[in-house]
Design a protein around this motif. Structure first.
Motif, short mmCIF file in Angstrom:
data_model
loop_
_atom_site.label_atom_id
_atom_site.label_comp_id
_atom_site.label_asym_id
_atom_site.label_seq_id
_atom_site.Cartn_x
_atom_site.Cartn_y
_atom_site.Cartn_z
N VAL A 182 9.86 -1.32 9.21
CA VAL A 182 10.34 0.22 8.90
C VAL A 182 11.11 0.52 7.65
O VAL A 182 12.07 -0.51 7.50
N ASN A 183 10.68 1.32 6.85
CA ASN A 183 11.36 1.84 5.62
C ASN A 183 11.19 3.10 4.97
O ASN A 183 10.20 3.85 5.77
N ARG A 184 12.38 3.56 4.47
CA ARG A 184 12.02 5.10 4.03
C ARG A 184 10.80 5.06 3.31
O ARG A 184 9.90 6.37 3.42
N SER A 185 10.31 4.17 2.49
CA SER A 185 9.21 4.24 1.75
C SER A 185 8.39 2.97 1.95
O SER A 185 8.79 1.74 1.72
N VAL A 186 7.33 3.06 2.85
CA VAL A 186 6.13 2.04 3.10
C VAL A 186 5.87 1.37 1.76
O VAL A 186 5.67 0.17 1.68
N GLY A 187 5.66 2.07 0.76
CA GLY A 187 5.31 1.36 -0.52
C GLY A 187 6.30 0.10 -1.00
O GLY A 187 5.72 -0.83 -1.58
N ALA A 188 7.52 0.59 -0.77
CA ALA A 188 8.52 -0.44 -1.15
C ALA A 188 8.35 -1.92 -0.39
O ALA A 188 8.50 -2.99 -0.99
N LEU A 189 7.85 -1.54 0.91
CA LEU A 189 7.74 -2.88 1.66
C LEU A 189 6.43 -3.54 1.31
O LEU A 189 6.45 -4.76 1.24
N GLU A 190 5.41 -2.92 1.08
CA GLU A 190 4.31 -3.44 0.65
C GLU A 190 4.39 -4.29 -0.63
O GLU A 190 3.45 -5.11 -0.83
N ALA A 191 5.13 -4.03 -1.44
CA ALA A 191 5.46 -4.93 -2.55
C ALA A 191 6.06 -6.38 -2.51
O ALA A 191 6.13 -7.10 -2.88
N ILE A 192 6.53 -6.45 -1.19
CA ILE A 192 7.18 -7.79 -0.57
C ILE A 192 6.16 -8.51 0.25
O ILE A 192 5.58 -8.06 0.98
N PRO A 193 5.82 -9.95 -0.26
CA PRO A 193 4.73 -10.70 0.33
C PRO A 193 4.70 -10.80 1.83
O PRO A 193 3.85 -10.77 2.67
N ALA A 194 6.11 -10.84 2.54
CA ALA A 194 6.08 -10.76 3.84
C ALA A 194 5.82 -9.78 4.61
O ALA A 194 5.35 -9.91 5.61
N SER A 195 5.41 -8.57 3.82
CA SER A 195 4.98 -7.35 4.65
C SER A 195 3.35 -7.65 5.26
O SER A 195 3.20 -6.88 6.32
N SER A 196 2.74 -8.62 4.87
CA SER A 196 1.51 -8.99 5.25
C SER A 196 1.38 -9.43 6.80
O SER A 196 0.49 -9.35 7.26
N LYS A 197 2.52 -9.91 7.14
CA LYS A 197 2.84 -10.42 8.50
C LYS A 197 3.23 -9.33 9.45
O LYS A 197 3.47 -9.52 10.54
N ALA A 198 3.45 -8.06 8.82
CA ALA A 198 3.84 -7.04 9.82
C ALA A 198 3.24 -5.67 9.78
O ALA A 198 2.49 -5.65 8.82
#
Length: 377
Positions: A182-198
């Motif tokens: 969870v984050n205020r901006s989902v786009g900011a998470l998607e820029a992190i490689p680990a986001s593919s696991k969640a």
């Protein structure tokens, strides 16, 4: 790569590469041999400048062996007490064997001493038992309490380093558990490689409709609490763990929060981590003593080898011969003395291999007198 490096003049080579270190272990034909030229050639092969030689570290003899033992015991690791480094050392030596690459028998013995000493340190100290970082401590509590609070759905809030470490650990160690980031901006998470696991969702969406979860990890920079009474009223049941790593806190302490589950505060985790760090410091001191003891025993064992026991009987003659030869030195050994001096020097070195070059220079200087120069490098 190792095969290519061996052609640069190394008789053997064990290559260790981890997240924070690159090391090469090798042996030289002669203790007095200067290996600087070989290392410079190695740096050039990797496209590095001569300055890199002075930015790293270079150990020989007993100092190199002590360093190897410290690496194996994780005393040189970023996180002291971590267990991965010993496995990485074993894999490095195993790789040489499997690929038919040479490893000097003395270097093989040094690695075996490293493995034995590291095992003893693990057995006799608590060096790796208690985490000293807040993030690792939180994951330690997750595992310790997993029977009481089964992990069924985990939610991680924020994209701080602690949040990223938590996502990485959960995806690697509990891959079957649904993971929500969870984050205020989902786009900011998607820029992190680990986001593919969640499953990545916006904070506003999660606050509105959190659903049920067993574990919440939050570490944001919000100036005010994100999870108050209104949020906790939406949650069914009470069997959940809440980890609040934020300062100021993300979770507002209230009766509704207490009803929803058990909260682990940042302040409590920090205090526990500090206490663990004090205990870790004592364990490190014990580990250093074990390493020194292992080195002493190893050196005594080498001195008791049959060749060296026999050599002890003729050592006075060796010193006398060596002294007479060194008195004739001007710029280099006269040719007629070179074979004899080389033999005596090699045997002397085998007996005193654990001494520093500086110590051996002092011994030879005493033999030749204060006005004589001893051309050793």
């Amino acid at each position: 790569m190792v095969q290519r490096v061996l052609k640069l003049g190394f008789g053997d080579l064990v290559y260790l590469s981890t997240c924070n270190r690159v090391e090469f272990y090798t042996t030289a034909d002669d203790y007095f041999q200067c290996t600087r030229a070989q290392w410079m050639t190695l740096l050039k092969e990797f496209g590095l400048s001569e300055e890199a030689y002075y930015q790293g570290y270079h150990f020989e003899g007993k100092s190199a062996l002590r360093h190897l033992l410290r690496v194996g015991a994780s005393l040189e690791s970023l996180v002291i007490g971590e267990t991965q480094i010993l496995g990485q050392l074993k894999d490095a030596l195993k790789w040489n064997r499997e690929n038919g690459l040479p490893v000097n028998r003395a270097l093989e013995r040094d690695f075996q001493l490293c493995f034995q000493t590291a095992k003893r340190i693990r057995t006799e100290t608590a060096i790796g038992e208690k985490p000293v970082s807040v993030a690792t401590l939180g994951l330690h509590h997750l595992q310790r309490l997993e029977t009481q609070y089964p992990l069924t759905r985990a939610v991680v809030v924020g994209r701080s380093p602690i949040s990223q470490l938590t996502v990485q650990w959960l995806s690697e160690n509990r891959p079957q558990i649904p993971l929500v980031w969870v984050n205020r901006s989902v786009g900011a998470l998607e820029a992190i490689p680990a986001s593919s696991k969640a499953e990545c969702i916006a904070l506003s969406e999660f606050l509105e409709s959190p659903g049920d979860f067993s574990h919440l990890f939050t570490a944001t920079a919000s100036p005010t609490p994100l999870f108050g009474e209104g949020f906790f009223r939406k949650l069914p049941g009470s069997q959940r763990l809440l980890f609040d790593y934020a300062q100021p806190a993300d979770v507002e302490v209230s009766p509704e929060c207490a009803r929803a589950g058990r909260l682990l505060h940042m302040e409590d985790l920090v205090k526990e981590a500090q206490e663990n760090a004090r205990e870790r410091k004592l364990a490190v001191s014990t580990a250093e003593a074990i390493i020194s003891e292992a080195l002493r025993a190893y050196c005594r064992e080498q001195k008791e080898a049959p060749l060296l026991r026999e050599f002890s009987a003729v050592e006075p003659q060796v010193l006398e011969e060596l002294g007479r030869a060194l008195l004739l030195i001007e710029q280099e050994f006269p040719s007629e003395f070179q074979p004899q001096v080389k033999r005596w020097a090699e045997r002397l070195v085998k007996k005193s291999w654990h001494q520093s070059r500086e110590h051996l220079r002092e011994v030879l200087q005493k033999l030749t007198g204060p006005d004589q120069q001893v051309p050793l490098v």
